[in-house]
Scaffold this active site. Sequence first.
Site, short mmCIF file in Angstrom:
data_model
loop_
_atom_site.label_atom_id
_atom_site.label_comp_id
_atom_site.label_asym_id
_atom_site.label_seq_id
_atom_site.Cartn_x
_atom_site.Cartn_y
_atom_site.Cartn_z
N TYR A 5 36.55 38.65 32.60
CA TYR A 5 36.87 39.60 33.73
C TYR A 5 37.73 40.69 33.79
CZ TYR A 5 37.91 40.24 38.98
OH TYR A 5 38.08 40.95 40.25
N LYS A 48 37.24 44.50 33.73
CA LYS A 48 37.48 45.31 35.02
C LYS A 48 38.29 46.35 34.46
CE LYS A 48 37.24 44.43 39.03
NZ LYS A 48 36.50 44.95 39.90
#
Length: 375
Positions: A166, A170
């Site tokens: 993640y 990101k």
Amino acid sequence: MGSLCGGDGSVRPEKWCAVTGARGFMARHLVAALLRSGEWLVRFTDLAPVVMLGPGDDEALLADALRDGRAVYASVDVRNLDQLIEAFEGVDVVFHTAAADHTKNNLQLHYEVNVEGTKNVVEACMTCKVKRLIHTSSTGVVFDGDHGLLDVNESLPYPEKFPDAYAQTKAEAEKLVMKANGINGLLTCCIRPGSIFGHGDMIMPFLDQCGKTHFILGDGKNFDDFVYVENVVHGHICADKTLSTMDGAKTSGGKAYFITNMEPMNMWDFLYMLHEELGYKRLFKIRIPLLVLKPICYLVEWSYKILQQYGVCQHQLLTPTKIKYITHNRTFNCNRAAKELGYTPIVTIKDGLKLAAKSYIRWKNNIEEKIMIVT
């Protein structure tokens, strides 16, 4: 600002904005705030073929807006460029909040949604002549999982490695958005929220399940920067308003900003206070040292992977990676957001805790009443 007359004779705005991933936790609050402002018609998108409304004041507001045309829902997968182009047609600003589920550490999925999806969002914005793109990033983009962060600002570079898929993806998405600033007339800005809490988060149901037991992992001394969900929404709106001015566009275009409550506090004290607001007084504290916890988590993670293969469980509550997030110091300086975006929190931690707990309890009671009626 121009306006149109609605069928009921009311005056409504003629400017459209779009929100991706709009049925997510923070995005629901963002959509509601945009509608309440009276400045926007809102096109909100998510994966579901149709929008399903739940209980709550914000959902009632959205239902009214859908009926009178102030809001329109579109089923959109950010991995599909054509769907995005159709959704962004005639839109002035896009709030891009869509992201892969952070609880699933699947690099392929996160890359497809967070990186390729964001690339599509940028391209669709340029194709549709969107003026501004506000991207929801994360404080995780500067966290390596091994070193604590205390009062860091936006000058801190990306780490060489990330604790999970993640955070890694990101960061890649954030780079794409910042690089796109100024190309084909598009202005961009990235918002990095701290640890978000409020109605609809994952914290309160977990604490509710714990009952009167308050767990502390590690030495219990680490600080975090929590942020009430409405403050995150406010940060996004501040960014859009800043980019809409000539001076603001020059100052903030292509930048990233930390957004927190500006009240860093001991993480376990925060959870303890929230636990009490949920109605659990005289909590029984259990401290679990990391030396004990880590081996257990590796065992649980191994078991989870086996069970997941058979579809037995979908989410893992605690992993070695998650332990890194909740046992390190993680606080962030918001001076740049205050100076350049005009951001200041509109809800304090204390008030946010009360509002969050009150909303959760009301929601929980509504669900329980429905179950009783059905049975």
